[in-house]
Structures are given as structure tokens and as C-alpha cells.
Design an enzyme around this catalytic site. Structure first.
Site, PDB file in Angstrom:
ATOM      1  CB  SER A  25      35.765  33.054  21.093  1.00 13.75           C
ATOM      2  OG  SER A  25      36.578  33.900  21.853  1.00 13.75           O
ATOM      3  CE  LYS A  74      44.401  34.509  27.296  1.00  9.70           C
ATOM      4  NZ  LYS A  74      44.252  35.964  27.198  1.00  9.70           N
ATOM      5  N   GLY A 134      47.778  47.283  36.802  1.00  2.00           N
ATOM      6  CA  GLY A 134      47.738  45.825  36.780  1.00  2.00           C
ATOM      7  C   GLY A 134      49.021  45.238  36.211  1.00  2.00           C
ATOM      8  CD  GLU A 162      56.483  42.602  46.156  1.00  2.00           C
ATOM      9  OE1 GLU A 162      55.307  42.188  46.045  1.00  2.00           O
ATOM     10  OE2 GLU A 162      56.812  43.505  46.958  1.00  2.00           O
ATOM     11  CE1 TYR A 231      35.534  41.353  26.981  1.00  2.00           C
ATOM     12  CE2 TYR A 231      33.164  41.021  26.822  1.00  2.00           C
ATOM     13  CZ  TYR A 231      34.445  40.524  26.814  1.00  2.00           C
ATOM     14  OH  TYR A 231      34.644  39.173  26.653  1.00  2.00           O
TER      15      TYR A 231
HETATM   16  P1  NAP Z   1      45.060  38.286  36.004  1.00  2.70           P
HETATM   17  O1  NAP Z   1      46.267  37.770  35.304  1.00  2.70           O
HETATM   18  O2  NAP Z   1      44.416  37.445  37.059  1.00  2.70           O
HETATM   19  O3  NAP Z   1      45.450  39.717  36.672  1.00  2.70           O
HETATM   20  C1  NAP Z   1      44.557  40.380  37.518  1.00  2.70           C
HETATM   21  C2  NAP Z   1      45.094  41.769  37.876  1.00  2.70           C
HETATM   22  O4  NAP Z   1      44.121  42.433  38.699  1.00  2.70           O
HETATM   23  C3  NAP Z   1      46.397  41.733  38.682  1.00  2.70           C
HETATM   24  O5  NAP Z   1      47.167  42.860  38.362  1.00  2.70           O
HETATM   25  C4  NAP Z   1      45.865  41.812  40.120  1.00  2.70           C
HETATM   26  O6  NAP Z   1      46.793  42.347  41.040  1.00  2.70           O
HETATM   27  C5  NAP Z   1      44.733  42.795  39.941  1.00  2.70           C
HETATM   28  N1  NAP Z   1      43.744  42.682  41.026  1.00  2.70           N
HETATM   29  C6  NAP Z   1      42.901  41.654  41.272  1.00  2.70           C
HETATM   30  N2  NAP Z   1      42.140  41.921  42.377  1.00  2.70           N
HETATM   31  C7  NAP Z   1      42.548  43.123  42.828  1.00  2.70           C
HETATM   32  C8  NAP Z   1      42.160  43.928  43.932  1.00  2.70           C
HETATM   33  N3  NAP Z   1      41.206  43.548  44.787  1.00  2.70           N
HETATM   34  N4  NAP Z   1      42.779  45.117  44.099  1.00  2.70           N
HETATM   35  C9  NAP Z   1      43.744  45.538  43.241  1.00  2.70           C
HETATM   36  N5  NAP Z   1      44.163  44.816  42.174  1.00  2.70           N
HETATM   37  C10 NAP Z   1      43.579  43.618  41.975  1.00  2.70           C
HETATM   38  O7  NAP Z   1      43.908  38.637  34.979  1.00  2.70           O
HETATM   39  P2  NAP Z   1      44.058  39.123  33.457  1.00  2.70           P
HETATM   40  O8  NAP Z   1      43.976  37.967  32.540  1.00  2.70           O
HETATM   41  O9  NAP Z   1      45.238  40.035  33.358  1.00  2.70           O
HETATM   42  O10 NAP Z   1      42.693  39.955  33.272  1.00  2.70           O
HETATM   43  C11 NAP Z   1      42.568  41.223  33.869  1.00  2.70           C
HETATM   44  C12 NAP Z   1      41.300  41.906  33.359  1.00  2.70           C
HETATM   45  O11 NAP Z   1      41.417  42.128  31.970  1.00  2.70           O
HETATM   46  C13 NAP Z   1      40.027  41.067  33.567  1.00  2.70           C
HETATM   47  O12 NAP Z   1      38.992  41.930  34.003  1.00  2.70           O
HETATM   48  C14 NAP Z   1      39.722  40.514  32.185  1.00  2.70           C
HETATM   49  O13 NAP Z   1      38.339  40.352  31.988  1.00  2.70           O
HETATM   50  C15 NAP Z   1      40.278  41.596  31.282  1.00  2.70           C
HETATM   51  N6  NAP Z   1      40.729  41.052  29.983  1.00  2.70           N
HETATM   52  C16 NAP Z   1      40.140  41.520  28.860  1.00  2.70           C
HETATM   53  C17 NAP Z   1      40.539  41.045  27.618  1.00  2.70           C
HETATM   54  C18 NAP Z   1      39.879  41.575  26.379  1.00  2.70           C
HETATM   55  O14 NAP Z   1      40.049  40.995  25.298  1.00  2.70           O
HETATM   56  N7  NAP Z   1      39.155  42.654  26.474  1.00  2.70           N
HETATM   57  C19 NAP Z   1      41.546  40.081  27.512  1.00  2.70           C
HETATM   58  C20 NAP Z   1      42.156  39.633  28.696  1.00  2.70           C
HETATM   59  C21 NAP Z   1      41.719  40.116  29.928  1.00  2.70           C
HETATM   60  P3  NAP Z   1      47.785  41.349  41.869  1.00  2.70           P
HETATM   61  O15 NAP Z   1      48.898  41.021  40.925  1.00  2.70           O
HETATM   62  O16 NAP Z   1      48.202  42.154  43.031  1.00  2.70           O
HETATM   63  O17 NAP Z   1      46.967  40.135  42.245  1.00  2.70           O
END
Ligand code: NAP
Length: 296
Positions: A25, A74, A134, A162, A231
Site C-alpha cells: 500500500s 476490518k 469463498g 453455513e 496475486y
Molecule cells: P478470509 O476471510 O479468511 O476467508 C478465507 C476463505 O478461504 C474462506 O471462504 C475459507 O473457507 C476459505 N478457505 C480457507 N482455507 C480453505 C481450505 N483449506 N479449503 C477450502 N476453503 C478454504 O480471507 P479473505 O480476507 O476473504 O481473503 C481471501 C483471499 O483473498 C486471500 O487469498 C487474500 O489474499 C485475497 N484478497 C485479495 C485482495 C486484493 O485486493 N486482491 C483483498 C482481500 C483479500 P471457510 O469459511 O470454510 O473457512
């Protein structure tokens, strides 16, 4: 990217998170300040969860003009704010804070980050049949962008079904799109999907051999667009397999840049045109790829 001589009247912005050492950032925001000759600086700030309340009060007391908020703050920052923008309230998460005249207001620009990612590429999400993988923080923002764009049908598939159901129930009353929640393991059976959006961590650094969808999915669905919020790595296994099947593939870098640009729009009360956004994005993309030794 830093191009300001710090003086007594230099405006201060920052990003709070735990951990924070990896953040890109400062490069984004200090580039914007440089482009517009702003007397402003943006710094990373390591804030542990137990210090969040003091950090927000302290930033206000120190005269910070704005903060970005990343994991794990957040959601937990919300009680420490004096007001909330309607979209941040809708998805219940804040990634941008503006300090102005005693007000500490929270916004969520991740939604705009997703919207700009598609708009700047001339891609419309209206009328599409989407599979959102997700149901965590990033899924909230992606779902909101899909709903605002008028996607026709959205399947939300998550390991914990859920949570997909809860996400559907939270946002569906506000929009007209048809939403179905299902388990991640049943997503492979879906047909008629033209847009796939991954917000799971499968494929992320440390899990690069994993993918949320089997390759065969791309043979049984005519997928035109595949977006992955990840990314790092630059191309996940999901994007590689989607590309081999002929889909237009987009990683999460543009989302990162555009959510940052949208925070700047809030802080500086200005609206960037697409030409500026595109050139900012390509300059930062080139810089990031060089930094990380990414060839493709
Ligand atoms: P988060 O709130 O922790 O959510 C993680 C997600 O991944 C949940 O849906 C979780 O499922 C799933 N997951 C984790 N381990 C898993 C596994 N072994 N098998 C299947 N599903 C699994 O994280 P987040 O903030 O949403 O971030 C998610 C991704 O988006 C990350 O890789 C992050 O780097 C990326 N991201 C990118 C940006 C960007 O600006 N490009 C911004 C935000 C996030 P459960 O609910 O079942 O645990």
C-alpha cells in the site's frame, strides 16, 4: 516512490494491520501523492488487535487524515468509528477511514476495487451467471460488486456451507439477483456458469498446488471470465487451468491497486478518470513484477 520533503504541514496517512511488513500500500499511495504533487506521506503501522482502540484514537489525536485497514481489523474497527458509509455498513467491514472535523468515518473500497477491475477492462458483469468461491471478507466485497452490477444468477460455494448461506441472507434482501449457497465440494457439478471468482485462500503462497475447482469444471462450463483475488503467486493454479480452457483471466493485483485509488478519492475529495487509473495500475504492476522477479 517517495517524493515529498516531510515538513510541519505534511499530511499523514497510513495502513494498520497485523502483520503489516508485506504491504504494498505505501507504494500505491505515495505514487498517487507524487503524481499530484501532494504534500502528503503514507506509512505502514503495525497495530496488534489489543491496541486497536488506542491506535484509532491516537491517529485522530496525531492529526492523521486517513487510514487503510487490513487484516485482522476490518470488522473490529467498526465500534471505534463515529460513522459508517452505507456500503461498509451493508457488508460489515471497513478498509478505509477518513478523519475530518472530529468525524472518524469508515468506508469499504474493496467493492470499488472489484468494480474498477472489470470496468477498466471493458467487461460487464450484468446478466452473468457467476460462481463465487469463498465466503470470507473478500467474498463480501466481490458479492456486493456482482449484485450492484446486476449479475443474473450467483452461486456462492464455500467449504463451510453455513457461511455461504449467511452471506446470501445478509446481502440478498437488498438486491434482485438470484443467489444460491452451496458447499465448495458440490460446486464442481454446476453447469451454465460463465464467470468464476475465487476468494478462497486455495492457491495462495504456501498452498500453490491447491485449487478450489477441478480442471474438468472448465470443460463442462463455457467460462468466459475467471477472476482470482490472489496475486501471490501471480498466476494461481485456478487461473492457469482457466486460461488453458480459453477464459479471460484476471488476478487480484488490479483489485488491490483500485481499492487504494478509491481510498485516495475519498481522502482527497476527487474522482480519478479511467485513463489515470489505468496508467497508475500499469506503472505499479511493472514496478511490482520487477520487485518480485515475475516474468509473465
Ligand atoms: P478470509 O476471510 O479468511 O476467508 C478465507 C476463505 O478461504 C474462506 O471462504 C475459507 O473457507 C476459505 N478457505 C480457507 N482455507 C480453505 C481450505 N483449506 N479449503 C477450502 N476453503 C478454504 O480471507 P479473505 O480476507 O476473504 O481473503 C481471501 C483471499 O483473498 C486471500 O487469498 C487474500 O489474499 C485475497 N484478497 C485479495 C485482495 C486484493 O485486493 N486482491 C483483498 C482481500 C483479500 P471457510 O469459511 O470454510 O473457512
Amino acid at each position: 516512490m517517495l517524493n515529498v520533503q516531510i515538513k510541519g504541514d505534511t499530511r499523514i496517512y497510513g495502513v494498520i494491520g497485523d502483520p503489516i511488513a508485506h504491504t504494498f500500500s505505501p507504494e500505491i499511495h505515495n505514487s498517487v501523492f507524487k503524481a499530484f504533487g501532494e504534500n502528503a506521506v503514507y506509512i505502514p503501522l503495525h497495530v496488534k488487535p489489543e491496541n486497536l482502540s488506542e491506535a484509532v484514537k491516537g491517529a485522530a489525536a496525531l492529526g492523521f487524515k486517513g487510514l487503510n485497514v487490513t487484516l485482522p481489523h476490518k470488522i473490529n474497527i467498526i465500534p471505534h468509528l463515529t460513522s459508517l458509509d452505507s456500503e461498509a455498513a451493508l457488508i460489515g467491514a471497513v478498509n478505509t477511514v477518513r478523519f475530518s472535523k472530529g468525524e472518524i468515518k469508515g468506508y469499504n473500497t474493496d467493492i470499488i476495487g472489484v468494480e474498477y477491475t472489470f470496468k477498466t477492462r471493458g467487461l460487464s458483469l450484468k446478466g452473468r451467471t457467476c460462481l463465487l468461491l469463498g465466503a470470507g471478507g473478500a467474498a463480501d466485497a466481490v458479492l456486493c460488486a456482482l449484485l450492484k452490477a446486476g449479475a443474473k444468477k450467483i452461486y456462492i460455494a464455500n467449504r463451510t456451507e453455513e457461511k455461504a448461506q449467511a452471506l446470501k441472507e445478509r446481502l440478498s434482501p437488498h438486491f434482485n439477483s438470484e443467489i444460491t449457497a452451496l458447499s465448495l465440494s458440490s460446486a464442481a457439478e454446476l453447469k451454465g456458469v460463465d464467470t468464476v471468482l475465487n476468494t478462497t485462500t486455495l492457491g495462495f503462497e504456501g498452498k500453490t498446488d491447491l485449487t478450489p475447482l477441478p480442471k474438468a469444471f472448465f470443460n463442462s462450463n463455457d467460462v468466459e471470465i475467471c477472476f482470482d483475488a490472489i496475486y501471490t503467486p501471480w498466476q494461481t493454479r485456478l487461473l492457469k487451468e482457466a486460461e488453458e480452457a480459453g477464459a479471460n483471466c484476471i488476478n487480484g493485483f488490479d483489485m488491490l491497486i483500485f481499492q487504494g485509488a478509491a481510498s485516495e478519492e475519498i481522502w482527497q475529495d476527487r474522482k480519478f478518470d479511467y485513463e489515470f487509473l489505468k496508467s497508475l495500475n500499469s506503472e505499479l504492476k511493472e514496478h511490482y513484477k520487477k520487485m518480485k522477479g515475475i516474468k509473465k
